[in-house]
Scaffold this motif. Structure first.
Motif, PDB file in Angstrom:
ATOM      1  N   LEU A 164       3.978  -1.800  -4.047  1.00 27.40           N
ATOM      2  CA  LEU A 164       3.244  -0.580  -3.709  1.00 27.40           C
ATOM      3  C   LEU A 164       3.965   0.677  -4.189  1.00 27.40           C
ATOM      4  CD1 LEU A 164       1.813  -1.295  -0.153  1.00 27.40           C
ATOM      5  CD2 LEU A 164       0.539  -0.822  -2.227  1.00 27.40           C
ATOM      6  N   GLY A 188       2.935   1.265  -7.613  1.00 28.96           N
ATOM      7  CA  GLY A 188       1.562   1.776  -7.585  1.00 28.96           C
ATOM      8  C   GLY A 188       1.522   3.261  -7.264  1.00 28.96           C
ATOM      9  N   LYS A 189       2.381   3.677  -6.320  1.00 28.53           N
ATOM     10  CA  LYS A 189       2.453   5.105  -5.964  1.00 28.53           C
ATOM     11  C   LYS A 189       2.997   5.928  -7.128  1.00 28.53           C
ATOM     12  CE  LYS A 189       1.195   4.854  -1.615  1.00 28.53           C
ATOM     13  NZ  LYS A 189      -0.143   5.290  -1.249  1.00 28.53           N
ATOM     14  N   GLN A 225       0.259   6.396  -9.623  1.00 27.29           N
ATOM     15  CA  GLN A 225      -0.710   7.366  -9.126  1.00 27.29           C
ATOM     16  C   GLN A 225      -0.164   8.799  -9.233  1.00 27.29           C
ATOM     17  OE1 GLN A 225      -1.798   6.687  -5.054  1.00 27.29           O
ATOM     18  NE2 GLN A 225      -3.619   7.962  -5.180  1.00 27.29           N
ATOM     19  N   GLY A 285      -1.669  -1.969  -5.694  1.00 27.49           N
ATOM     20  CA  GLY A 285      -0.704  -3.039  -5.446  1.00 27.49           C
ATOM     21  C   GLY A 285      -1.321  -4.421  -5.504  1.00 27.49           C
ATOM     22  N   THR A 293      -6.803   0.656 -11.361  1.00 32.64           N
ATOM     23  CA  THR A 293      -7.088   0.676  -9.922  1.00 32.64           C
ATOM     24  C   THR A 293      -6.284  -0.397  -9.201  1.00 32.64           C
ATOM     25  OG1 THR A 293      -9.339   1.421 -10.412  1.00 32.64           O
ATOM     26  CG2 THR A 293      -8.938   0.548  -8.217  1.00 32.64           C
ATOM     27  N   ASP A 294      -6.256  -1.607  -9.764  1.00 32.38           N
ATOM     28  CA  ASP A 294      -5.508  -2.706  -9.140  1.00 32.38           C
ATOM     29  C   ASP A 294      -4.007  -2.423  -9.119  1.00 32.38           C
ATOM     30  OD1 ASP A 294      -7.807  -4.122  -8.655  1.00 32.38           O
ATOM     31  OD2 ASP A 294      -7.592  -5.463 -10.376  1.00 32.38           O
ATOM     32  N   TYR A 295      -3.477  -1.857 -10.188  1.00 30.02           N
ATOM     33  CA  TYR A 295      -2.047  -1.547 -10.221  1.00 30.02           C
ATOM     34  C   TYR A 295      -1.690  -0.492  -9.183  1.00 30.02           C
ATOM     35  CZ  TYR A 295      -0.491  -4.295 -14.217  1.00 30.02           C
ATOM     36  OH  TYR A 295      -0.120  -5.319 -15.035  1.00 30.02           O
ATOM     37  N   GLU A 296      -2.528   0.530  -9.046  1.00 31.87           N
ATOM     38  CA  GLU A 296      -2.246   1.589  -8.076  1.00 31.87           C
ATOM     39  C   GLU A 296      -2.358   1.084  -6.638  1.00 31.87           C
ATOM     40  OE1 GLU A 296      -4.509   5.124  -8.743  1.00 31.87           O
ATOM     41  OE2 GLU A 296      -3.524   5.542 -10.651  1.00 31.87           O
ATOM     42  N   GLN A 341      -8.255   7.880 -13.346  1.00 30.01           N
ATOM     43  CA  GLN A 341      -7.962   6.458 -13.619  1.00 30.01           C
ATOM     44  C   GLN A 341      -8.631   6.018 -14.909  1.00 30.01           C
ATOM     45  OE1 GLN A 341      -9.196   4.335 -10.101  1.00 30.01           O
ATOM     46  NE2 GLN A 341      -7.197   4.594  -9.118  1.00 30.01           N
ATOM     47  N   LYS A 375       2.609  -9.904  -6.987  1.00 34.42           N
ATOM     48  CA  LYS A 375       1.799  -8.689  -7.125  1.00 34.42           C
ATOM     49  C   LYS A 375       2.738  -7.527  -7.413  1.00 34.42           C
ATOM     50  CE  LYS A 375      -2.038 -10.679  -5.667  1.00 34.42           C
ATOM     51  NZ  LYS A 375      -2.993 -11.144  -6.568  1.00 34.42           N
TER      52      LYS A 375
END
Length: 145
Positions: A73, A76-77, A80, A110, A105-108, A90, A70
């Motif tokens: 995080l 992902g941050k 964002q 994680g 959404t999934d990437y942000e 998004q 995956k």
């Protein structure tokens, strides 16, 4: 007249297999003296096309978890923060990189499976590095190196 003309031979016909489906029909045929073969075939009446193999125990003993990696995080941050820094929602970011909003959404969050093509598109739109050692650093505009 022969001897066979006056003698009537009585034969009992075995009932059809379709009538011997119930237990009472089998018992009635047995009382009449008809030979009844009652065998249940392995897997009869079930719709099992895939049976377990011998390797099931080997897979259960497997210690390594086989999963997709995956996205981290911290990446992902970064996505964002870069998106909010540019004032994009998004949905806007997804539209600019030609992907669905759920991917962003999934990437942000994680949950996304890292794809270098998608990350490359996000890097270009957001203007920050999302891969490699220099994560979070701004990308130099094209032509300046």
């Amino acid at each position: 007249m022969s001897d066979w003309d006056s003698v009537t031979v009585l034969r009992k016909k075995a009932p059809k297999s379709s009538t011997l489906k119930t237990e009472s029909a089998v018992n009635q045929a047995r009382r009449q003296g008809v030979a009844v073969d009652t065998q249940q075939k392995y897997g009869a009446g079930t719709n099992k096309q895939h049976v377990t193999t011998k390797n099931t125990a080997k897979l259960d003993c497997e210690t390594e978890e086989l999963r997709h990696d995956k996205i981290s995080l911290d990446v992902g941050k970064l996505i964002q923060q870069g998106r909010q820094g540019k004032g994009l929602s998004q949905k806007d970011l997804a539209t600019k990189i030609c992907e669905k909003q759920q991917v962003v959404t999934d990437y942000e969050a994680g949950r996304g499976i890292p794809n270098n093509l998608i990350l490359g598109k996000m890097e270009r739109v957001l203007g920050i590095k999302l891969r490699g050692k220099e994560r979070g650093q701004p990308i130099a505009p094209p032509g300046k190196k």
